[in-house]
Design an enzyme around this catalytic site. Structure first.
Site, PDB file in Angstrom:
ATOM      1  N   LYS A   1     118.520-165.759   3.900  1.00 57.69           N
ATOM      2  CA  LYS A   1     119.321-164.526   4.062  1.00 57.69           C
ATOM      3  C   LYS A   1     120.805-164.838   3.900  1.00 57.69           C
ATOM      4  O   LYS A   1     121.662-164.115   4.406  1.00 57.69           O
ATOM      5  CB  LYS A   1     119.054-163.890   5.437  1.00 57.69           C
ATOM      6  CG  LYS A   1     117.640-163.341   5.592  1.00 57.69           C
ATOM      7  CD  LYS A   1     117.416-162.112   4.721  1.00 57.69           C
ATOM      8  CE  LYS A   1     115.976-161.606   4.819  1.00 57.69           C
ATOM      9  NZ  LYS A   1     115.713-160.518   3.836  1.00 57.69           N
ATOM     10  N   ARG A   2     121.080-165.929   3.198  1.00 57.02           N
ATOM     11  CA  ARG A   2     122.471-166.336   2.899  1.00 57.02           C
ATOM     12  C   ARG A   2     123.283-166.490   4.178  1.00 57.02           C
ATOM     13  O   ARG A   2     124.466-166.182   4.249  1.00 57.02           O
ATOM     14  CB  ARG A   2     123.152-165.352   1.942  1.00 57.02           C
ATOM     15  CG  ARG A   2     122.406-165.078   0.623  1.00 57.02           C
ATOM     16  CD  ARG A   2     121.806-166.334   0.010  1.00 57.02           C
ATOM     17  NE  ARG A   2     121.220-166.096  -1.302  1.00 57.02           N
ATOM     18  CZ  ARG A   2     119.941-166.386  -1.623  1.00 57.02           C
ATOM     19  NH1 ARG A   2     119.113-166.898  -0.714  1.00 57.02           N
ATOM     20  NH2 ARG A   2     119.510-166.200  -2.844  1.00 57.02           N
TER      21      ARG A   2
ATOM     22  N   ALA B   1     127.034-164.846   4.421  1.00 54.80           N
ATOM     23  CA  ALA B   1     127.129-163.510   3.802  1.00 54.80           C
ATOM     24  C   ALA B   1     127.606-162.447   4.785  1.00 54.80           C
ATOM     25  O   ALA B   1     127.553-161.257   4.485  1.00 54.80           O
ATOM     26  CB  ALA B   1     125.771-163.111   3.235  1.00 54.80           C
TER      27      ALA B   1
ATOM     28  N   LEU C   1     123.245-156.915   7.524  1.00 54.57           N
ATOM     29  CA  LEU C   1     123.350-155.464   7.335  1.00 54.57           C
ATOM     30  C   LEU C   1     122.067-154.742   7.745  1.00 54.57           C
ATOM     31  O   LEU C   1     122.102-153.535   8.005  1.00 54.57           O
ATOM     32  CB  LEU C   1     123.696-155.157   5.877  1.00 54.57           C
ATOM     33  CG  LEU C   1     125.117-155.594   5.481  1.00 54.57           C
ATOM     34  CD1 LEU C   1     125.289-155.557   3.958  1.00 54.57           C
ATOM     35  CD2 LEU C   1     126.173-154.715   6.138  1.00 54.57           C
TER      36      LEU C   1
ATOM     37  N   GLY D   1     131.803-160.891   7.677  1.00 53.20           N
ATOM     38  CA  GLY D   1     131.797-161.633   8.936  1.00 53.20           C
ATOM     39  C   GLY D   1     131.820-163.138   8.741  1.00 53.20           C
ATOM     40  O   GLY D   1     132.226-163.878   9.648  1.00 53.20           O
TER      41      GLY D   1
ATOM     42  N   GLU E   1     135.341-163.815   8.677  1.00 47.50           N
ATOM     43  CA  GLU E   1     135.855-163.680  10.056  1.00 47.50           C
ATOM     44  C   GLU E   1     135.545-164.944  10.866  1.00 47.50           C
ATOM     45  O   GLU E   1     136.384-165.427  11.627  1.00 47.50           O
ATOM     46  CB  GLU E   1     135.244-162.434  10.719  1.00 47.50           C
ATOM     47  CG  GLU E   1     135.692-161.140  10.052  1.00 47.50           C
ATOM     48  CD  GLU E   1     135.120-159.904  10.720  1.00 47.50           C
ATOM     49  OE1 GLU E   1     133.900-159.682  10.607  1.00 47.50           O
ATOM     50  OE2 GLU E   1     135.883-159.164  11.344  1.00 47.50           O
TER      51      GLU E   1
ATOM     52  N   GLU F   1     133.153-155.061   3.399  1.00 47.76           N
ATOM     53  CA  GLU F   1     133.082-153.940   4.347  1.00 47.76           C
ATOM     54  C   GLU F   1     133.642-152.672   3.708  1.00 47.76           C
ATOM     55  O   GLU F   1     133.116-151.576   3.911  1.00 47.76           O
ATOM     56  CB  GLU F   1     133.899-154.256   5.615  1.00 47.76           C
ATOM     57  CG  GLU F   1     133.283-155.296   6.522  1.00 47.76           C
ATOM     58  CD  GLU F   1     133.711-156.721   6.184  1.00 47.76           C
ATOM     59  OE1 GLU F   1     134.104-156.974   5.029  1.00 47.76           O
ATOM     60  OE2 GLU F   1     133.624-157.569   7.083  1.00 47.76           O
TER      61      GLU F   1
ATOM     62  N   GLY G   1     134.731-156.064  12.098  1.00 46.52           N
ATOM     63  CA  GLY G   1     134.500-155.884  13.529  1.00 46.52           C
ATOM     64  C   GLY G   1     134.409-157.206  14.264  1.00 46.52           C
ATOM     65  O   GLY G   1     134.187-157.251  15.463  1.00 46.52           O
TER      66      GLY G   1
HETATM   67  C1  1HE Z   1     121.488-160.112   3.400  1.00 51.77           C
HETATM   68  C2  1HE Z   1     122.891-160.198   3.467  1.00 51.77           C
HETATM   69  C3  1HE Z   1     123.534-159.515   4.532  1.00 51.77           C
HETATM   70  C4  1HE Z   1     122.251-161.312   1.748  1.00 51.77           C
HETATM   71  N1  1HE Z   1     122.770-158.841   5.419  1.00 51.77           N
HETATM   72  N2  1HE Z   1     120.769-159.442   4.304  1.00 51.77           N
HETATM   73  N3  1HE Z   1     128.082-158.653   3.794  1.00 51.77           N
HETATM   74  C5  1HE Z   1     127.938-158.234   2.528  1.00 51.77           C
HETATM   75  O1  1HE Z   1     128.080-157.096   2.174  1.00 51.77           O
HETATM   76  C6  1HE Z   1     127.490-159.300   1.553  1.00 51.77           C
HETATM   77  C7  1HE Z   1     126.098-158.984   1.053  1.00 51.77           C
HETATM   78  N4  1HE Z   1     125.522-160.090   0.317  1.00 51.77           N
HETATM   79  C8  1HE Z   1     125.858-160.385  -0.967  1.00 51.77           C
HETATM   80  O2  1HE Z   1     126.744-159.799  -1.562  1.00 51.77           O
HETATM   81  C9  1HE Z   1     125.060-161.447  -1.632  1.00 51.77           C
HETATM   82  O3  1HE Z   1     123.814-161.586  -0.943  1.00 51.77           O
HETATM   83  C10 1HE Z   1     125.739-162.860  -1.683  1.00 51.77           C
HETATM   84  C11 1HE Z   1     126.924-162.808  -2.652  1.00 51.77           C
HETATM   85  C12 1HE Z   1     126.213-163.286  -0.297  1.00 51.77           C
HETATM   86  C13 1HE Z   1     124.705-163.909  -2.159  1.00 51.77           C
HETATM   87  O4  1HE Z   1     124.110-163.481  -3.382  1.00 51.77           O
HETATM   88  P1  1HE Z   1     122.743-164.164  -3.849  1.00 51.77           P
HETATM   89  O5  1HE Z   1     122.432-163.591  -5.218  1.00 51.77           O
HETATM   90  O6  1HE Z   1     122.817-165.629  -3.704  1.00 51.77           O
HETATM   91  O7  1HE Z   1     121.626-163.664  -2.778  1.00 51.77           O
HETATM   92  P2  1HE Z   1     120.874-162.247  -2.679  1.00 51.77           P
HETATM   93  O8  1HE Z   1     119.721-162.232  -3.638  1.00 51.77           O
HETATM   94  O9  1HE Z   1     121.832-161.110  -2.764  1.00 51.77           O
HETATM   95  O10 1HE Z   1     120.347-162.273  -1.181  1.00 51.77           O
HETATM   96  C14 1HE Z   1     119.238-163.073  -0.771  1.00 51.77           C
HETATM   97  C15 1HE Z   1     118.591-162.372   0.406  1.00 51.77           C
HETATM   98  O11 1HE Z   1     119.535-162.332   1.486  1.00 51.77           O
HETATM   99  C16 1HE Z   1     118.246-160.917   0.118  1.00 51.77           C
HETATM  100  O12 1HE Z   1     117.112-160.588   0.887  1.00 51.77           O
HETATM  101  P3  1HE Z   1     115.611-160.595   0.261  1.00 51.77           P
HETATM  102  O13 1HE Z   1     114.733-160.261   1.407  1.00 51.77           O
HETATM  103  O14 1HE Z   1     115.657-159.562  -0.838  1.00 51.77           O
HETATM  104  O15 1HE Z   1     115.420-161.999  -0.296  1.00 51.77           O
HETATM  105  C17 1HE Z   1     119.451-160.155   0.669  1.00 51.77           C
HETATM  106  O16 1HE Z   1     119.148-158.838   1.010  1.00 51.77           O
HETATM  107  C18 1HE Z   1     119.752-160.975   1.900  1.00 51.77           C
HETATM  108  N5  1HE Z   1     121.133-160.826   2.329  1.00 51.77           N
HETATM  109  N6  1HE Z   1     123.343-160.928   2.433  1.00 51.77           N
HETATM  110  C19 1HE Z   1     121.433-158.821   5.293  1.00 51.77           C
HETATM  111  N7  1HE Z   1     124.845-159.532   4.707  1.00 51.77           N
HETATM  112  C20 1HE Z   1     131.280-158.114  12.628  1.00 51.77           C
HETATM  113  S1  1HE Z   1     131.387-157.004  11.439  1.00 51.77           S
HETATM  114  C21 1HE Z   1     131.236-157.834   9.942  1.00 51.77           C
HETATM  115  C22 1HE Z   1     130.989-156.839   8.860  1.00 51.77           C
HETATM  116  C23 1HE Z   1     130.415-157.486   7.641  1.00 51.77           C
HETATM  117  O17 1HE Z   1     130.247-158.668   7.547  1.00 51.77           O
HETATM  118  S2  1HE Z   1     130.018-156.396   6.399  1.00 51.77           S
HETATM  119  C24 1HE Z   1     129.740-157.417   5.028  1.00 51.77           C
HETATM  120  C25 1HE Z   1     128.297-157.778   4.914  1.00 51.77           C
END
Ligand code: 1HE
Length: 261
Positions: free
Chosen positions: A28-29, A65, A69, A112, A115, A135, A143
């Site tokens: 889940k990265r 990552a 979410l 995060g 963060e 975000e 957050g």
């Molecule tokens: C996740 C998450 C996640 C990956 N929550 N499941 N963060 C984001 O908006 C970043 C979202 N993630 C990405 O943009 C990409 O995953 C990455 C650039 C980090 C990596 O890409 P990649 O191609 O190596 O991996 P992937 O195929 O996108 O992800 C692999 C799996 O991890 C996939 O799940 P699967 O079940 O389909 O294999 C994704 O859904 C899962 N995954 N990132 C949940 N973030 C205190 S407040 C803080 C607020 C925030 O941090 S908001 C920003 C959230």
């Protein structure tokens, strides 16, 4: 050397005086769910006295990552505030824990994850690192302390741009902007972070305390109050027997000179 699984998603390895904390959720990265937030807090509050410095890294292709979410959906406003405060407590435990912390960064350092990296004291990135605050495009806000800590690294203007436009900084631009203090070849961030941690572990504990607990407070104070806090901290540091011994060692030619960089 021993590696302990703190939870399914976090491990702790003790190498001499250095603790290595590893996010172990690569599928889940290394997205941070509530359990991982609590584990992070526990591990940073629970070091034994043998630990003098810490390194945090992520397993797999990415550092982190950000927020998991998949847990975001059902919270109301009050639950959302408590959730954010839970992150604040955990990342305060990183920043204001007993030892200096170095982040070893590679791949995604986003949301995060950025963060978390911002709560550490030194960031070492390899050439694969990239920084973003998605975000903005997800319709949410930071957050986990990002609005306080990220501008202190790179400035309000850069953070605003990142969140409004989805801008991503690559490793080189990120180092120039101030996200990382060290940029190393791909795959070298952990080694470099451990090398720095081993050096830091040899500092006088008072110095490490002054740098991790007092300096950031001075940065928040007015110049007048900051100078007073500095004077108090300086007096405490230099009166410690260890400081006297270190200075004596230099004067007697037993300590390293400063070498040209
Ligand atoms: C996740 C998450 C996640 C990956 N929550 N499941 N963060 C984001 O908006 C970043 C979202 N993630 C990405 O943009 C990409 O995953 C990455 C650039 C980090 C990596 O890409 P990649 O191609 O190596 O991996 P992937 O195929 O996108 O992800 C692999 C799996 O991890 C996939 O799940 P699967 O079940 O389909 O294999 C994704 O859904 C899962 N995954 N990132 C949940 N973030 C205190 S407040 C803080 C607020 C925030 O941090 S908001 C920003 C959230």
């Amino acid at each position: 050397m021993s590696i302990t699984a703190i939870s399914a998603d976090l491990s702790l390895e003790i190498r001499g005086a250095v603790a290595i904390i590893r996010l172990t959720r690569p599928a889940k990265r290394n997205a941070i769910n509530d359990g991982l937030v609590l584990s992070l807090r526990n591990v940073f509050e629970g070091f034994g006295p043998e630990v003098k410095a810490a390194v945090i890294e992520g397993e797999g292709e990415h550092f982190c990552a950000g927020l998991d979410l998949s847990e975001l959906s059902e919270r109301d406003a009050v639950q959302g505030m408590h959730h954010s405060r839970m992150w604040h407590k955990a990342l305060d435990a990183v920043q204001f824990g007993p030892v200096p912390v170095i982040a070893a960064l590679h791949g995604a350092v986003v949301g995060g994850g950025l963060e978390l990296a911002s709560a550490t004291h030194i960031r070492v990135a390899d050439e694969s690192a990239f920084y973003a605050l998605p975000e903005g495009s997800r319709g949410i806000f930071v957050g986990g302390g990002g609005s306080v800590r990220v501008p202190r690294l790179v400035g309000v203007a850069r953070m605003t741009d990142m969140m409004l436009t989805g801008r991503v900084y690559n490793a080189q631009d990120g180092e120039r902007a101030g996200f990382a203090q060290y940029l190393v070849p791909a795959g070298q961030a952990l080694n470099k972070a451990i090398e720095l941690a081993e050096k830091i572990a040899q500092n006088a504990p008072t110095t490490n305390f002054a740098l991790t607990h007092v300096l950031p407070r001075i940065a928040e104070q007015s110049a007048d109050h900051g100078l007073m806090t500095e004077a108090l901290m300086a007096a405490i540091a230099q009166s410690a027997p260890e400081a006297k011994e270190r200075v004596k060692a230099f004067l007697e030619g037993r300590a390293n000179k400063v070498q040209k960089g």
